[in-house]
Write a protein that holds these residues in place. Structure first.
Motif, PDB file in Angstrom:
ATOM      1  N   UNK A 299       0.840  -1.177   0.000  1.00 20.07           N
ATOM      2  CA  UNK A 299       0.000   0.000   0.000  1.00 20.07           C
ATOM      3  C   UNK A 299       0.888   1.243   0.000  1.00 20.07           C
ATOM      4  N   UNK A 300       0.508   2.204  -0.817  1.00 18.86           N
ATOM      5  CA  UNK A 300       1.262   3.450  -0.925  1.00 18.86           C
ATOM      6  C   UNK A 300       0.888   4.350   0.250  1.00 18.86           C
ATOM      7  N   UNK A 301       1.900   4.885   0.959  1.00 18.29           N
ATOM      8  CA  UNK A 301       1.591   5.785   2.086  1.00 18.29           C
ATOM      9  C   UNK A 301       0.828   7.021   1.599  1.00 18.29           C
ATOM     10  N   UNK A 302      -0.101   7.459   2.413  1.00 17.85           N
ATOM     11  CA  UNK A 302      -0.897   8.638   2.089  1.00 17.85           C
ATOM     12  C   UNK A 302      -0.326   9.870   2.769  1.00 17.85           C
ATOM     13  N   UNK A 303      -0.484  10.997   2.109  1.00 19.76           N
ATOM     14  CA  UNK A 303      -0.096  12.263   2.712  1.00 19.76           C
ATOM     15  C   UNK A 303      -1.167  12.653   3.725  1.00 19.76           C
ATOM     16  N   UNK A 304      -0.861  13.582   4.618  1.00 22.31           N
ATOM     17  CA  UNK A 304      -1.895  14.039   5.557  1.00 22.31           C
ATOM     18  C   UNK A 304      -3.141  14.564   4.822  1.00 22.31           C
ATOM     19  N   UNK A 305      -2.951  15.261   3.702  1.00 21.82           N
ATOM     20  CA  UNK A 305      -4.087  15.776   2.928  1.00 21.82           C
ATOM     21  C   UNK A 305      -4.929  14.621   2.379  1.00 21.82           C
ATOM     22  N   UNK A 306      -4.283  13.584   1.865  1.00 26.52           N
ATOM     23  CA  UNK A 306      -5.018  12.428   1.343  1.00 26.52           C
ATOM     24  C   UNK A 306      -5.778  11.713   2.453  1.00 26.52           C
ATOM     25  N   UNK A 307      -5.156  11.595   3.632  1.00 29.21           N
ATOM     26  CA  UNK A 307      -5.848  10.967   4.767  1.00 29.21           C
ATOM     27  C   UNK A 307      -7.066  11.786   5.172  1.00 29.21           C
ATOM     28  N   UNK A 308      -6.919  13.102   5.196  1.00 29.22           N
ATOM     29  CA  UNK A 308      -8.036  13.986   5.547  1.00 29.22           C
ATOM     30  C   UNK A 308      -9.175  13.839   4.535  1.00 29.22           C
TER      31      UNK A 308
END
Length: 124
Positions: A1-10
């Motif tokens: 799984x590709x790590x998500x940025x804080x913006x993507x998580x939000x």
């Protein structure tokens, strides 16, 4: 799984909240009463808890951007995690001897919600 940025998580969290609200409205239109939302336990989170005469359902909500992806949205591992969370709190919600079950609501743009009743049947 590709790590998500804080913006993507939000953004993913926001989409999840919108999906849960849509699922709650759908279930209410089907005669369910929403008892609780986003119930957190040490084992995980239960998206919705709904009730109607003699039954309490613990609902996992899954949203996908494409309807074709819904087939992979829920699997045994995810359901096992939901079941573990339900095991920790069901007594708080089925206080009058109601039956309990775990349901799944699958959502995608332009598609009617799919309600999978009794999605988790553990092997005893």
């Amino acid at each position: 799984m590709i790590p998500r940025t804080p913006q993507q998580r939000h953004e993913a969290d926001q989409r999840g909240r919108e999906a849960e609200a849509e699922a709650a409205m759908y279930l209410a239109a089907q005669g369910w009463r929403v008892v609780a939302e986003r119930v957190k336990t040490k084992a995980g989170e239960i998206d919705l808890i709904v009730a109607r005469s003699g039954l309490v359902a613990f609902v996992e909500v899954k949203w996908r951007a494409r309807a074709a992806s819904l087939g992979d949205a829920i699997d045994e591992r995810r359901l096992r995690r939901v079941a573990a969370a339900v095991e920790m709190v069901w007594q708080d919600y089925a206080v009058q001897g109601e039956d309990i079950r775990i349901d799944v609501i699958l959502l995608a743009p332009g598609r009617k919600p799919t309600h999978i009743e009794n999605a988790w049947m553990p092997l005893s």
